[in-house]
Enzyme design. Structure first.
Site, PDB file in Angstrom:
ATOM      1  N   GLU A 187       4.217 -10.739 -10.803  1.00  0.00           N
ATOM      2  CA  GLU A 187       3.624  -9.397  -9.650  1.00  0.00           C
ATOM      3  C   GLU A 187       4.040  -8.328 -11.083  1.00  0.00           C
ATOM      4  OE1 GLU A 187       4.325  -9.886  -5.654  1.00  0.00           O
ATOM      5  OE2 GLU A 187       3.815 -12.369  -6.031  1.00  0.00           O
TER       6      GLU A 187
ATOM      7  N   GLU B 251       3.105 -16.811  -5.296  1.00  0.00           N
ATOM      8  CA  GLU B 251       4.534 -16.832  -6.284  1.00  0.00           C
ATOM      9  C   GLU B 251       4.585 -18.167  -5.892  1.00  0.00           C
ATOM     10  OE1 GLU B 251       4.181 -14.736  -3.152  1.00  0.00           O
ATOM     11  OE2 GLU B 251       5.454 -12.700  -4.519  1.00  0.00           O
TER      12      GLU B 251
ATOM     13  N   ASP C  78      13.690 -13.659  -1.785  1.00  0.00           N
ATOM     14  CA  ASP C  78      13.436 -13.450  -0.261  1.00  0.00           C
ATOM     15  C   ASP C  78      12.096 -14.323  -1.115  1.00  0.00           C
ATOM     16  OD1 ASP C  78      14.984 -10.630   1.664  1.00  0.00           O
ATOM     17  OD2 ASP C  78      14.899 -10.467  -0.780  1.00  0.00           O
ATOM     18  N   PHE C  79      10.965 -13.546  -1.503  1.00  0.00           N
ATOM     19  CA  PHE C  79       9.725 -14.225  -2.103  1.00  0.00           C
ATOM     20  C   PHE C  79      10.124 -15.448  -2.264  1.00  0.00           C
ATOM     21  CE2 PHE C  79       8.758  -9.841  -2.845  1.00  0.00           C
ATOM     22  CZ  PHE C  79       8.676  -9.619  -1.388  1.00  0.00           C
TER      23      PHE C  79
ATOM     24  N   HIS D 276      13.889  -8.129   2.517  1.00  0.00           N
ATOM     25  CA  HIS D 276      13.585  -7.855   1.027  1.00  0.00           C
ATOM     26  C   HIS D 276      15.514  -7.409   0.697  1.00  0.00           C
ATOM     27  CE1 HIS D 276       9.813  -6.774   1.672  1.00  0.00           C
ATOM     28  NE2 HIS D 276       9.360  -6.273   0.414  1.00  0.00           N
TER      29      HIS D 276
END
Ligand SMILES: Cc1ncc(C[n+]2csc(CCOP(=O)(O)OP(=O)(O)O)c2C)c(N)n1
Lengths: 327, 323
Positions: B29, B59, B84-85, B128
């Site tokens: 991204e 993701e 985290d993602f 995050h």
């Protein structure tokens, strides 16, 4: 059933709320520049014409889910700006006792189920809120606000399909501001009109000018009424634009100054609502100044409240990890 | 030798390897318009047009696509904006990427690198700020790399880009701007080689990522007291260099294991139990662990600072062990 036009009282309330969002966030950005507000700060400035008229159809008992850009949704749903500001300042009097910050404000008392640091994090929660409402037969609805970028994550598909097939009282509101962080929507999505995705789920898709608060009021009113009647979800896309960067400090190299000015000078939703109200004889210059002054005073009071509030004490650290104390 | 930040060192590694190997591609991204959240991939589009793809916020799609391309002759480097993602792509990481080689009887290489900005920084709160090494460490088939310096980051990323197995490459946000000497000449650091960052006779601190500079700071503080700390930087968690860690513990007879992860079930638990299992006779005292508090990361600066392990915790632990 056509949506009744908003009363003068309703319009004045909406107008004040839009200013509350705008001035709250201008203040938050200022406080951020002063180092008083830390962490990520994503503003909703320019998009006030979506959440405010949509939430104008909701009661405290109805639900919304929000995004990383959540201040506008909070204020539109009736959250208290002093407790919001205190949260941004990381103080114990904030909505989340200082544990959440800008990206994670929630007010369960007014049905605001949380801003969300995870893009598309709200789809499941809103759909589940709709399921709870349906099971109770309570007539409550849930509104799921999300960005154009979020439509590219799996939870969009999974939850809208569930909401549709179970005819849940949910309205999925896409705030299409044409950018996902630093990426123009057209670079990552071939179907740029999110409303056009609705046939894939067998639900109505409606597109509306998100800079025109009255158009949003009408379209959201219809979708929410439909959900309350038990006829299932609507995918409502509001074309909008954020006037400031993705986050505070964003140099915005992905768009031009001219493009920003084009939107903020000519299509500002607050100006558009003001013009309409003036034409309708609902808003005098004096009233307008009064509203802005009153909101400005609220903001000043909110900052004072935040600044004079204590930070959370160390014993807060282990509270609320579970329902019971772990010390 | 020139000094470089970890960000620049990572960027150099990517550019040099892309120059060398046409099959390397980059996905993620905002990787073109901004160079990713920490600008590591900046400049790739100009230099290697067509070999960097700016993705939607997808993701699972990013990691899945990277895996598929890897099985079919490419060598993708996928950036997941924050570790985290990566949780949004756990099926792709755990059930697919980690399994394909073994499950299919060794028919294929799986050369995927996931770059994963990690850890606390700038008060980014619960969603995050996480450190998820232990999640991946637990899954056979994945390799986990955690550089602590610019030099190590470049050498380890090169090895990752030349390997045949999936790599989860943890980039600690706080370390991006840390500088150290990094040669212009090509070099690679093999996986499974821990690095003794400082020698000492009294106590070993086994540290990962952001805890390495803190361990070195602790060693500086303790030396005037007559406590000489040996700092072992694990560098890679899978494969893990038991020999270097055990040799150090065999010498000092005392061990502290530290990382920035939540303590319960963290990497420190794994390393401490390895030491307890295999070096029991060498130990003069129980192994100590210094890691993060067992809470989601709170936003308020007054609470965040109570969560992230600090130099002073290491100093206190060392004094207790030696005293
Ligand atoms: C799962 C996930 N991926 C990436 C991010 C990083 N991120 C935060 S906001 C954002 C852009 C979101 O775009 P959109 O949904 O259109 O909302 P907007 O910011 O335009 O309001 C990204 C990529 C995130 N928070 N969560």
């Amino acid at each position: 059933m056509p949506v009744e036009a908003p009363s003068a009282e309703k319009l004045l309330d909406m107008y004040a709320r839009m200013w509350r969002i705008r001035l709250f966030e201008e203040q938050a950005e200022y406080q951020s520049s002063q180092g008083k507000v830390m962490g990520a700060l994503h503003t909703y400035i320019g998009e006030e014409g979506v959440a405010v008229p949509a939430c104008a159809h909701l009661q405290d008992t109805d639900y919304i889910t929000s995004t990383h850009r959540g201040h506008g949704h909070c204020i539109a749903k009736g959250a208290d700006i002093s407790r919001m500001m205190a949260e941004l300042f990381g103080r114990s009097t904030g909505y989340c006792k200082g544990k959440g910050g800008s990206m994670h404000i929630a007010d369960f008392q007014v049905g605001m189920l949380g801003a969300n640091g995870i893009v598309a994090g709200g789809f499941g929660i809103a759909t589940g809120a709709g399921l709870a409402a349906q099971l109770r037969g309570s007539g409550q609805v849930a509104v799921c606000f999300f960005g154009d970028g979020a439509a590219n994550r799996g939870p969009f598909h999974e939850n809208i399909n569930i909401g549709a097939v179970w005819k849940l009282p949910v309205v999925y509101v896409c705030e299409n501001n044409q950018f996902a962080q630093w990426t123009p929507q057209k670079d990552v999505t071939l179907v740029t009109d999110i409303a056009n995705m609705s046939p894939a789920y067998g639900i109505p898709g409606v597109q509306v000018d998100g800079m025109d608060p009255l158009a949003v009021y009408e379209a959201a009113g219809e979708a929410i009424a439909r959900a309350r009647r038990g006829e299932g979800p609507t995918l409502l896309e509001c074309k909008t634009y954020r006037f400031h960067g993705h986050n505070f400090g964003d140099p915005q190299q992905y768009r031009t100054r001219e493009e920003i000015a084009e939107w903020s000078d000519n299509r500002d939703p607050i100006k558009q609502l003001a013009a309409h109200m003036r034409d309708a004889g609902i808003l005098s210059d004096e009233q307008d100044a009064d509203i802005q002054n009153t909101v400005q005073e609220e903001i000043t009071a909110a900052v004072r409240f935040a600044e004079s509030s204590p930070y959370p004490t160390p014993d807060e650290l282990y509270k609320d990890v579970y329902s019971y104390d772990i010390g | 030798m020139p000094k470089k930040s970890m960000r620049d060192a990572l960027r150099e590694a990517l550019h040099e390897e892309m120059e060398r190997d046409d099959s390397i591609i980059v996905l993620g991204e905002d990787v073109i318009t901004h160079g990713g959240p920490y600008a590591v991939t900046r400049g790739i589009d100009e230099k290697f047009p067509g070999r960097i793809r700016q993705t939607p916020i997808s993701e699972a799609g990013i990691v899945g696509t990277a895996l598929g391309a890897a099985l079919c002759g490419m060598r993708p480097v996928a950036e997941v904006m924050y570790v985290d993602f990566a949780t949004c792509a756990m099926d792709e990481v755990v059930n697919q990427m980690a399994k394909v080689r073994y499950m299919f009887g060794g028919q294929t290489d799986v050369p995927v690198v996931l770059r994963l900005p990690s850890g606390s920084a700038r008060l980014l709160a619960a969603q995050h700020s996480q450190c998820l090494e232990a999640w991946f460490l637990h899954v056979p088939g994945l390799q986990v790399v955690v550089p602590s310096t610019a030099y190590d980051a470049k050498g380890l990323l090169k090895t990752a880009l030349r390997g045949k197995d999936p790599v989860l490459f943890m980039e600690y946000k706080r370390l991006y701007t840390n500088e150290c000497e990094v040669p212009d000449e090509d070099y690679a650091i093999p996986f499974g080689q821990a690095d003794v960052k400082r020698e000492g006779r009294d106590v070993t601190i086994v540290a990962t990522g952001p805890m390495v500079p803190k361990a070195l700071e602790a060693a500086d503080l303790l030396s005037p007291e007559g406590i000489e700390v040996e700092v072992v930087d694990t560098r890679t968690l899978v494969p893990f260099d038991k020999a270097t860690v055990f040799a150090s513990v065999g010498k000092t007879n005392r061990a502290i294991v530290t990382d920035e992860e939540v303590k319960r079930g963290g990497t420190s638990a794994e390393i401490a139990s390895l030491i307890a299992e295999e070096c029991f006779d060498a130990l003069d005292a129980p192994v100590k662990r210094v890691a993060a508090a067992e809470v989601p990361m709170p936003f308020s600066p007054e609470l965040e600072k109570l969560v992230v392990p600090k130099t002073e915790h290491l100093v206190a632990a060392a004094r207790e062990l030696v005293g």
